[in-house]
Design a protein around this motif. Structure first.
Motif, mmCIF file in Angstrom:
data_model
loop_
_atom_site.group_PDB
_atom_site.id
_atom_site.type_symbol
_atom_site.label_atom_id
_atom_site.label_comp_id
_atom_site.label_asym_id
_atom_site.label_seq_id
_atom_site.Cartn_x
_atom_site.Cartn_y
_atom_site.Cartn_z
ATOM 1 N N PRO A 1 0.779 -1.226 -0.039
ATOM 2 C CA PRO A 1 0.027 0.068 0.014
ATOM 3 C C PRO A 1 0.767 1.334 -0.071
ATOM 4 C CG PRO A 1 0.073 -0.959 2.334
ATOM 5 C CD PRO A 1 0.930 -1.822 1.149
ATOM 6 N N THR A 2 0.407 2.279 -0.916
ATOM 7 C CA THR A 2 0.923 3.620 -0.745
ATOM 8 C C THR A 2 -0.025 4.454 -0.132
ATOM 9 O OG1 THR A 2 0.520 4.314 -3.212
ATOM 10 C CG2 THR A 2 2.494 2.870 -2.787
ATOM 11 N N ARG A 3 0.284 5.805 -0.153
ATOM 12 C CA ARG A 3 -0.677 6.865 0.083
ATOM 13 C C ARG A 3 -1.568 6.946 -0.837
ATOM 14 N NH1 ARG A 3 -0.940 10.663 3.666
ATOM 15 N NH2 ARG A 3 1.150 10.516 4.266
ATOM 16 N N ALA A 4 -1.390 6.785 -2.336
ATOM 17 C CA ALA A 4 -2.298 6.986 -3.142
ATOM 18 C C ALA A 4 -3.079 5.683 -3.706
ATOM 19 C CB ALA A 4 -1.599 7.493 -4.410
ATOM 20 N N LEU A 5 -2.506 4.486 -3.734
ATOM 21 C CA LEU A 5 -3.353 3.325 -4.282
ATOM 22 C C LEU A 5 -2.382 2.018 -3.721
ATOM 23 C CD1 LEU A 5 -0.502 2.427 -6.325
ATOM 24 C CD2 LEU A 5 -1.604 4.193 -7.651
ATOM 25 N N VAL A 6 -2.702 0.772 -3.941
ATOM 26 C CA VAL A 6 -2.211 -0.421 -3.538
ATOM 27 C C VAL A 6 -1.316 -0.977 -4.737
ATOM 28 C CG1 VAL A 6 -2.458 -2.885 -2.747
ATOM 29 C CG2 VAL A 6 -3.545 -0.861 -1.667
ATOM 30 N N ALA A 7 -0.104 -0.943 -4.688
ATOM 31 C CA ALA A 7 0.823 -1.778 -6.003
ATOM 32 C C ALA A 7 0.780 -3.104 -5.679
ATOM 33 C CB ALA A 7 2.015 -0.826 -5.981
ATOM 34 N N VAL A 8 0.601 -3.877 -6.921
ATOM 35 C CA VAL A 8 0.872 -5.169 -6.782
ATOM 36 C C VAL A 8 2.138 -5.484 -8.129
ATOM 37 C CG1 VAL A 8 -0.361 -7.420 -7.303
ATOM 38 C CG2 VAL A 8 -1.591 -5.423 -5.939
ATOM 39 N N ASP A 9 2.899 -6.040 -7.607
ATOM 40 C CA ASP A 9 4.207 -6.351 -8.800
ATOM 41 C C ASP A 9 4.274 -7.832 -8.730
ATOM 42 O OD1 ASP A 9 6.105 -5.916 -10.443
ATOM 43 O OD2 ASP A 9 7.578 -5.734 -8.638
ATOM 44 N N VAL A 10 3.713 -8.275 -10.012
ATOM 45 C CA VAL A 10 4.017 -9.868 -10.068
ATOM 46 C C VAL A 10 5.421 -10.048 -10.809
ATOM 47 C CG1 VAL A 10 2.931 -11.830 -11.278
ATOM 48 C CG2 VAL A 10 1.334 -9.837 -10.517
ATOM 49 N N ASN A 11 6.010 -11.120 -10.384
ATOM 50 C CA ASN A 11 7.276 -11.765 -10.816
ATOM 51 C C ASN A 11 7.426 -13.029 -10.945
ATOM 52 O OD1 ASN A 11 9.161 -9.147 -10.476
ATOM 53 N ND2 ASN A 11 7.743 -9.393 -8.472
ATOM 54 N N THR A 12 7.947 -13.699 -12.190
ATOM 55 C CA THR A 12 8.314 -14.791 -12.209
ATOM 56 C C THR A 12 9.294 -15.881 -11.564
ATOM 57 O OG1 THR A 12 9.978 -14.712 -14.107
ATOM 58 C CG2 THR A 12 7.400 -14.691 -14.698
ATOM 59 N N GLY A 13 10.231 -15.049 -10.652
ATOM 60 C CA GLY A 13 10.988 -15.735 -9.803
ATOM 61 C C GLY A 13 12.203 -16.315 -10.857
ATOM 62 N N GLY A 14 12.672 -17.532 -10.700
ATOM 63 C CA GLY A 14 13.627 -18.222 -11.370
ATOM 64 C C GLY A 14 13.309 -18.959 -12.527
ATOM 65 N N ASP A 15 11.714 -19.122 -12.848
ATOM 66 C CA ASP A 15 11.103 -19.802 -13.912
ATOM 67 C C ASP A 15 11.486 -18.987 -15.095
ATOM 68 O OD1 ASP A 15 9.645 -21.282 -15.689
ATOM 69 O OD2 ASP A 15 8.029 -21.488 -14.272
ATOM 70 N N THR A 16 12.256 -19.720 -16.209
ATOM 71 C CA THR A 16 12.399 -18.801 -17.373
ATOM 72 C C THR A 16 11.715 -19.608 -18.560
ATOM 73 O OG1 THR A 16 14.678 -20.255 -17.809
ATOM 74 C CG2 THR A 16 14.639 -17.891 -16.683
ATOM 75 N N SER A 17 10.650 -20.587 -18.181
ATOM 76 C CA SER A 17 10.209 -21.249 -19.228
ATOM 77 C C SER A 17 9.266 -20.305 -19.968
ATOM 78 C CB SER A 17 9.318 -22.357 -18.650
ATOM 79 O OG SER A 17 8.232 -22.025 -17.977
ATOM 80 N N PRO A 18 8.759 -20.863 -21.217
ATOM 81 C CA PRO A 18 7.889 -19.964 -22.278
ATOM 82 C C PRO A 18 6.587 -19.774 -21.309
ATOM 83 C CG PRO A 18 9.081 -21.523 -23.406
ATOM 84 C CD PRO A 18 9.298 -21.951 -21.959
ATOM 85 N N ALA A 19 6.144 -20.466 -20.758
ATOM 86 C CA ALA A 19 4.851 -20.031 -20.154
ATOM 87 C C ALA A 19 4.817 -19.459 -18.593
ATOM 88 C CB ALA A 19 3.928 -21.570 -20.048
ATOM 89 N N ALA A 20 6.054 -19.020 -18.198
ATOM 90 C CA ALA A 20 6.326 -18.722 -16.844
ATOM 91 C C ALA A 20 5.362 -17.441 -16.670
ATOM 92 C CB ALA A 20 7.637 -18.454 -16.620
ATOM 93 N N THR A 21 5.365 -16.466 -17.318
ATOM 94 C CA THR A 21 4.566 -15.256 -17.169
ATOM 95 C C THR A 21 3.238 -15.402 -17.260
ATOM 96 O OG1 THR A 21 4.846 -14.712 -19.763
ATOM 97 C CG2 THR A 21 6.470 -13.790 -18.417
ATOM 98 N N LEU A 22 2.668 -16.273 -18.017
ATOM 99 C CA LEU A 22 1.278 -16.672 -17.803
ATOM 100 C C LEU A 22 0.957 -17.119 -16.789
ATOM 101 C CD1 LEU A 22 -1.599 -16.236 -19.110
ATOM 102 C CD2 LEU A 22 -1.060 -18.321 -20.478
ATOM 103 N N LYS A 23 1.599 -18.280 -16.385
ATOM 104 C CA LYS A 23 1.392 -18.999 -15.145
ATOM 105 C C LYS A 23 1.622 -18.097 -13.904
ATOM 106 C CE LYS A 23 4.321 -22.051 -15.668
ATOM 107 N NZ LYS A 23 5.136 -23.484 -15.206
ATOM 108 N N ALA A 24 2.461 -17.087 -13.836
ATOM 109 C CA ALA A 24 2.578 -16.230 -12.687
ATOM 110 C C ALA A 24 1.347 -15.319 -12.549
ATOM 111 C CB ALA A 24 3.943 -15.613 -12.691
ATOM 112 N N ASN A 25 1.136 -14.730 -13.579
ATOM 113 C CA ASN A 25 -0.118 -13.725 -13.871
ATOM 114 C C ASN A 25 -1.244 -14.537 -13.327
ATOM 115 O OD1 ASN A 25 1.567 -11.467 -14.378
ATOM 116 N ND2 ASN A 25 1.429 -11.845 -16.614
ATOM 117 N N LEU A 26 -1.662 -15.732 -14.055
ATOM 118 C CA LEU A 26 -2.744 -16.437 -13.421
ATOM 119 C C LEU A 26 -2.873 -16.802 -11.929
ATOM 120 C CD1 LEU A 26 -3.236 -18.705 -16.783
ATOM 121 C CD2 LEU A 26 -4.352 -16.707 -16.112
#
Length: 346
Positions: free
Chosen positions: A241-266
C-alpha cells in the motif's frame, strides 16, 4: 486440521476472528477503535454542502465529520440518520449513506424500500417458497422491506423467523429515534458478530482463550507483515500500500520457461483477493503483471473475475492502462492491517 474452522479470540485486548480452511488463514477480522465501524448508525447534523459535488458534510459525535455523497434537499442544521459505509482515507471524512440497512445472518431489513426479495443464489423453488413463507409469517413494519439472504437456504424456519423479528424490532426503534443531538445509535458489528453474520458455511467454532496461538493463527498473522506473497513454482508478487494506491508487482522468479509469465499472472489473479482481504487493503489497486502478450489479457481478466466472485468485498474491474497495468477499485470495508499488527504484535 482439515475443513473449515472459525477461531474467536482476543489479541492484545482487541476482539478478533479468524477463518481457517484446511489450516490456512483465509480471512481475518481485528477490531480497532480509531474509527467508526462500517454499518454503525448515527444521528448526524448537516454542516455544510459541498458545492459542485452535490454532497454534504455532516457532524458526528466527538468532533468527527462525515461525507454524504447525495446531499440534495438537505439544509445546514438538519438532523438525519446515516450509516457508515466504509473507512475513510487519512484526513478525510467518514463515508456514510442515508439509505440505512439492518443486516443480520439471514435477513436484511430495508426501511423505505417495501417488498420482500429472496437472494438469487437460492435457486431451488421449494426453498424459495419456504423462506418466503417464513417472511410472510413474521412480517415487517409498514414501509420496510426485507431481503432474505442466501444463508436462509440451510437454516431452520424458526431461526429465520427469529432473525427477521429481531432486525425489524431494531429497525423500528432506530428509525423512530430521529430527534435529538448528534449521537451514535448503533456501534456496528465487531469481529465476533461479523464472523457469525458472514461466515455462514459449516465450520468448527473455537471460542476458548488462546485459540489463535493453539491453532497457528498468530504465526500466520506474523507472516502478513511481509509484502511478498508466494505464487508457487518460484513466482511471487508484492502487495504494497502507498498513500495513493495499492501496488501489486508480479514476478516469475527463477522460472524462465515460455509459459512462466502467464502462469505467474494467473496465479497472482487467483491469490490476490485473499492477499488484499487479509491485509485489509482497498481503494485503487494497480497490478503490474509479469511481461506477457496482449493476447493473454482476456485470460487474466477472466481469472480475476472468477477469483473475486467469491470475495465478499465489492471490487470493480476497471481495466487496462496504456502502460499495461490493470486497475481495480475495491471498497474500503476494513482498516489496513499493518498499523494494527504493530499495536497487536509488538
Amino acid at each position: 486440521m482439515k475443513g473449515r474452522m472459525i477461531v474467536l479470540d482476543h489479541v492484545a485486548g482487541r476482539e478478533a476472528a479468524a477463518l481457517l480452511v484446511d489450516g490456512k488463514l483465509q480471512d481475518l477480522l481485528v477490531d480497532d477503535d480509531s474509527a467508526p465501524r462500517p454499518s454503525a448508525i448515527f444521528r448526524a447534523v448537516c454542516d455544510r454542502p459541498l458545492k459542485g459535488q452535490g454532497g454534504m458534510i455532516l457532524r458526528l459525535p466527538e468532533g468527527e465529520t462525515a461525507f454524504l455523497r447525495q446531499g440534495k434537499g438537505l439544509a445546514p442544521g438538519q438532523t438525519i440518520l446515516v450509516q457508515v459505509t466504509g473507512y475513510a482515507d487519512d484526513g478525510k471524512a467518514v463515508p456514510v449513506t442515508d439509505r440505512v440497512l439492518f443486516k443480520s445472518r439471514y435477513a436484511i431489513v430495508t426501511p423505505g424500500k417495501p417488498g420482500i426479495n429472496v437472494s438469487r443464489q437460492i435457486k431451488d423453488d421449494e426453498i424459495r417458497e419456504r423462506v418466503l413463507a417464513c417472511a410472510h409469517e413474521v412480517g415487517v413494519t409498514d414501509g420496510f422491506g426485507l431481503i432474505l439472504r442466501s444463508s436462509c437456504a440451510d437454516a431452520a424456519d424458526e431461526d429465520i423467523i427469529e432473525d427477521i423479528a429481531a432486525m425489524d424490532t431494531l429497525a423500528s426503534a432506530i428509525m423512530a429515534d430521529t430527534a435529538g443531538p448528534v449521537e451514535a445509535l448503533t456501534d456496528g458489528d465487531g469481529p465476533h458478530a461479523l464472523a457469525w453474520r458472514e461466515w455462514v458455511e459449516p465450520a468448527t467454532v473455537i471460542t476458548e482463550s488462546g485459540g489463535f496461538e493453539n491453532h497457528g493463527v498468530l504465526d500466520q498473522i506474523e507472516n502478513l507483515r511481509s509484502a511478498q506473497v508466494g505464487l508457487g513454482g518460484g513466482a511471487f508478487m508484492y502487495v504494497e500500500p502507498t498513500r495513493a494506491l495499492v501496488a501489486v508487482d508480479v514476478n516469475t522468479g527463477g522460472d524462465t520457461s515460455p509459459a512462466a509469465t502467464l502462469k505467474a499472472n494467473l496465479a497472482a489473479a487467483s491469490a490476490l483477493p485473499r492477499a488484499l482481504r487479509l491485509r485489509g487493503l482497498g481503494g485503487q489497486i494497480v497490478i503490474d503483471p509479469a511481461p506477457m502478450s496482449k493476447a493473454h489479457r482476456k485470460q487474466i481478466e477472466a481469472a480475476l473475475r472468477g477469483a473475486l466472485k467469491s470475495d465478499a468485498i465489492d471490487t470493480a474491474l476497471v481495466g487496462w492502462t496504456p502502460l499495461g497495468h490493470f486497475e481495480l477499485q475495491r471498497k474500503r470495508e476494513r482498516l489496513p492491517l499493518a498499523p494494527l499488527l504493530d499495536a497487536v504484535l509488538s
